[in-house]
Design an enzyme around this catalytic site. Structure first.
Site, PDB file in Angstrom:
ATOM      1  N   HIS A 169     -21.408 -30.634  10.777  1.00 25.38           N
ATOM      2  CA  HIS A 169     -20.813 -30.963  12.720  1.00 25.38           C
ATOM      3  C   HIS A 169     -20.279 -30.420  12.766  1.00 25.38           C
ATOM      4  O   HIS A 169     -19.540 -28.825  13.733  1.00 25.38           O
ATOM      5  CB  HIS A 169     -21.689 -31.277  13.830  1.00 25.38           C
ATOM      6  CG  HIS A 169     -22.467 -31.116  14.233  1.00 25.38           C
ATOM      7  ND1 HIS A 169     -23.449 -30.796  14.436  1.00 25.38           N
ATOM      8  CD2 HIS A 169     -22.469 -30.968  15.608  1.00 25.38           C
ATOM      9  CE1 HIS A 169     -24.298 -29.977  15.233  1.00 25.38           C
ATOM     10  NE2 HIS A 169     -23.265 -30.543  16.457  1.00 25.38           N
ATOM     11  N   GLU A 176     -36.835 -23.775   7.836  1.00 24.61           N
ATOM     12  CA  GLU A 176     -35.361 -24.272   7.231  1.00 24.61           C
ATOM     13  C   GLU A 176     -35.693 -25.275   5.544  1.00 24.61           C
ATOM     14  O   GLU A 176     -34.932 -26.502   5.126  1.00 24.61           O
ATOM     15  CB  GLU A 176     -34.748 -25.619   8.054  1.00 24.61           C
ATOM     16  CG  GLU A 176     -35.631 -26.096   8.742  1.00 24.61           C
ATOM     17  CD  GLU A 176     -34.994 -26.146   9.826  1.00 24.61           C
ATOM     18  OE1 GLU A 176     -33.352 -26.786  10.312  1.00 24.61           O
ATOM     19  OE2 GLU A 176     -35.402 -27.056  11.232  1.00 24.61           O
ATOM     20  N   ASP A 199     -29.857 -25.697   6.487  1.00 27.86           N
ATOM     21  CA  ASP A 199     -31.206 -26.818   6.442  1.00 27.86           C
ATOM     22  C   ASP A 199     -31.452 -26.599   5.252  1.00 27.86           C
ATOM     23  O   ASP A 199     -32.111 -27.440   3.871  1.00 27.86           O
ATOM     24  CB  ASP A 199     -31.314 -27.332   7.818  1.00 27.86           C
ATOM     25  CG  ASP A 199     -31.198 -28.267   8.027  1.00 27.86           C
ATOM     26  OD1 ASP A 199     -30.236 -29.262   7.817  1.00 27.86           O
ATOM     27  OD2 ASP A 199     -31.193 -28.413   9.338  1.00 27.86           O
ATOM     28  N   CYS A 238     -30.344 -17.546  11.045  1.00 28.05           N
ATOM     29  CA  CYS A 238     -29.101 -18.424  11.968  1.00 28.05           C
ATOM     30  C   CYS A 238     -28.617 -19.446  10.633  1.00 28.05           C
ATOM     31  O   CYS A 238     -29.021 -19.732  10.367  1.00 28.05           O
ATOM     32  CB  CYS A 238     -29.896 -18.990  12.666  1.00 28.05           C
ATOM     33  SG  CYS A 238     -31.295 -20.172  13.095  1.00 28.05           S
TER      34      CYS A 238
END
Lengths: 581, 89
Positions: free
Chosen positions: A191, A434, A458, A505
């Site tokens: 992140h 994902e 993911d 994405c």
């Protein structure tokens, strides 16, 4: 001069004084010092105690003026506590007998004191542990130099050095004063990395123990392109990196000129390049960077940045602002994707999960907390009249989950109808791919969803069973692993067969190295951090779809990711800068 | 020559922040060293941390022991401070 290699998380070069944040409650690493240094350590301690006492004295005077004697009394106690002769005695003893550094010895003594306070039955005294923490922080800050500082109140530009930066810390950053990041843990897609890239701040992660290698105020170079950090560089090294910094800025400026050029391959195939955003302001920045829309609007931030669940109105206003900023371009809003890796204080403490990544998170959480989910959906639906909104459900593994989510959305639409509130009834409903399950069942999902968006981070994590934030296994995390690529291929093909738009994405979309492969696999829509758009667009404009298809066909035959990587690098190098469409 | 006196903590809060601050302030004005005992615990009368850890609540009996040139005056000053309820009663 010390040079450390980490993982490059956000490109660019930063040079400046270090600001060391020790988020882990000031656990100072055990450090013994040379006997000749003991006197210096004691002098440091005395100076720190003296400075802290002075600071508290000033606080007391200010508090008396502003808040009255009661509050000031707390500072008076702090003052006495710092001046306690027994405190100094104990710390000096540890320095002299065990050769501890002043910071470590002081931390040890404060630790004992905290334990003492906690052991007392008297609740009033127990509460005082907080005062001990406060005092400890103050003195340690003086021992270590400018250590603990609130990142929201920086007054001069610094390079932030920390064990880790939590998402909520990251968003409270004062962006103007942060030159770069050097972080102990993390991987290229953690992140932290995503956020620093978004902010355009150079960052290196997975540096091991950088927080104890660097002290506050020391000059630090962060080369986020190469993944290198240099502490206390010599003048030649600084000059060399300044040159690299200028080169990077020139490169950024060059790419900026691409903004108004279309993303079309040399053989005339248009590729849609979209932006990932987290806050409405970024939608404008995305348009500025040449994005054709927002391919992923992450909605978690509003929940992460507050201790209360945001109201429907707050959510509505925020989403609407983003949609308006996109000025008619599509905005794909992903519904709440909160998991154990980013828990919102607003949602309360979650029960402990052994395996949070495989636990109650994201859409699963929403489907179990329908009130929260419906409020969220209402806000999105109401914002949909402001532009071209599309809605996307994350973390789906079974067809039933998609159906349940769609049914909930239908319920909410019915409610809005009854209340006479406007929304776009025809808004496209899509989902993220994902989980390997969703990728394998892509044909089924392609029939029921208006679009599929592959979340490559993911998907890679779940396919390879690798936690991308765990630096001990992060090297196994590669989006170009043949197993992942075969899943991507499968999803793209299912989309084509069933006439369902497929986009990607995730970090992969923003890495120019992967662009040709993704096009070759059949993807025509990529969503990335806005800062990556120019570089990806450049690749699109220099290649042909025919070449991309050939590349994909070759790569899909490989079994080892090393082969894939080499081939991708060759193909990327082979792009001729002169050949632009 | 050591001087010892016993005194009962009269105030409701017991030896908490403010009383201790006054106690330590007083102790620091004298040259003699002072130790305070409460049940089996003891504290340096100049250390607010140790004094807190005495956990001397209302009604607790504490023994003040001073040693040094002005021990007598110090003990008198401390005892009258305690007996006055630290000026808070």
């Amino acid at each position: 001069m010390i040079t450390k290699k980490g993982i490059n998380a956000s490109p660019g070069v930063a040079i400046g004084p270090a600001l060391v944040l020790d988020t882990e409650e000031y656990r100072i690493p055990l450090r013994t010092v040379d006997p000749s240094q003991l006197a210096t350590q004691i002098r440091n301690l005395d100076a720190a105690l003296q400075a802290s006492r002075q600071e508290v004295q000033e606080l007391r005077v200010a508090a008396t003026r502003k808040l009255g004697d009661d509050t000031a009394g707390i500072f008076a106690f702090h003052e006495q506590f710092i001046a306690d002769p027994r405190l100094r005695e104990q710390v000096v003893e540890l320095i002299q007998q065990r050769r501890y550094s002043a910071a470590y010895a002081f931390g040890q003594v404060m630790n004992q004191r905290q334990k003492l306070f906690r052991s007392v039955a008297d609740p009033y005294l127990k509460e005082r542990v907080r005062d001990i923490f406060d005092i400890e922080k103050r003195v340690l800050r003086h021992i270590l130099g400018r250590t603990r500082e609130d990142m929201t109140r920086l007054t001069e530009p610094v390079v932030v050095v920390a064990a880790d930066i939590t998402p909520s810390q990251a968003i409270s950053l004062d962006r103007r004063h942060i030159l770069g990041f050097a972080i102990n843990v993390g991987g290229p897609t953690s992140h932290m990395a995503i956020i620093s890239k978004l902010l355009g701040i150079p960052a290196v992660v997975a540096l091991g123990d950088i927080t104890s290698d660097v002290s506050g105020g020391e000059t630090l170079i962060v080369d986020g392109t190469a993944g290198i950090v240099v502490a206390s560089p010599d003048p030649e090294t600084i000059a060399r990196y300044q040159e690299r910094q200028r080169e990077h800025e020139r490169q950024v400026a060059r790419l900026r000129t691409l903004r108004d050029q279309p993303a079309v391959t040399r053989d005339g195939v248009a590729i849609e390049l979209l932006a990932n955003i987290e806050v409405p302001e970024e939608a404008a920045a995305a348009v500025e960077a040449g994005a054709q829309g927002v391919g992923l609007y992450r909605t978690e931030l509003l929940f992460l940045s507050s201790t209360r669940v945001p109201t429907e109105e707050q959510q509505y206003e925020t989403y609407r602002a983003a949609v308006e900023a996109a000025a008619g371009r599509p905005v794909i809003i992903r519904t709440l994707d909160l998991g154990a890796d980013k828990l919102a204080p607003a949602l309360g403490a979650a029960p402990h999960e052994h395996n949070p990544v495989l636990g109650l998170r994201s859409l699963r959480y929403c489907l179990l907390h329908l009130d929260l989910f419906k409020t969220h959906l209402r806000a999105i639906l109401r914002a949909s009249v402001a532009g071209d909104v599309r809605i996307m459900f994350p973390m789906i593994a079974t067809v039933m989950e998609l159906r349940q989510a769609k049914a909930t959305l239908a319920d909410v639409m019915e409610d809005l109808d009854e209340e006479g509130l406007a929304f776009r009834r025809d808004l496209p409903i899509g989902m993220m791919v994902e989980t390997p399950a969703a990728a394998l069942l892509a044909p089924a999902f392609a029939r029921e969803a208006a679009f599929l968006s592959i979340g490559s981070n993911d998907l890679t994590q779940y396919t390879l069973a690798v936690d991308r934030g765990n630096e001990r296994v992060a090297h196994l995390f590669s989006a170009h692993n043949p197993a992942v690529l075969r899943l991507l291929h499968r999803v793209a093909r299912a989309g084509r067969v069933y006439g369902c738009e497929v986009s990607l994405c995730g970090e992969m979309a923003g890495a120019p190295l992967y662009t040709q492969l993704l096009l070759g696999l059949g993807l025509r829509r990529l969503s990335m951090a806005s800062c990556d758009i120019p570089a990806v667009k450049q690749v699109v404009r220099r290649t042909t779809l025919a070449a991309c298809r050939a590349l994909a066909a070759r790569v899909l035959k490989f079994d080892a990711d090393r082969q894939v990587l080499n081939t991708l690098r060759d193909a990327h190098r082979a792009l001729d800068p002169e050949d632009e469409s | 020559m050591a001087v010892t006196r016993e005194v009962v903590i009269p105030n409701k809060e017991g030896l908490h922040f403010r009383p201790i601050m006054k106690f330590v302030d007083t102790a620091q004005r004298y040259q003699a060293g002072v130790t305070v005992h409460c049940e089996d615990r003891q504290a340096d009368g100049r250390s607010p941390m140790e004094m807190l850890m005495l956990v001397a609540t209302q009604g607790a009996k504490v023994k003040v022991v001073a040693d040094g040139v002005d021990a007598e005056e110090l003990v008198n000053a401390l005892v009258s401070l305690v007996e006055s309820g630290f000026g808070e009663m």
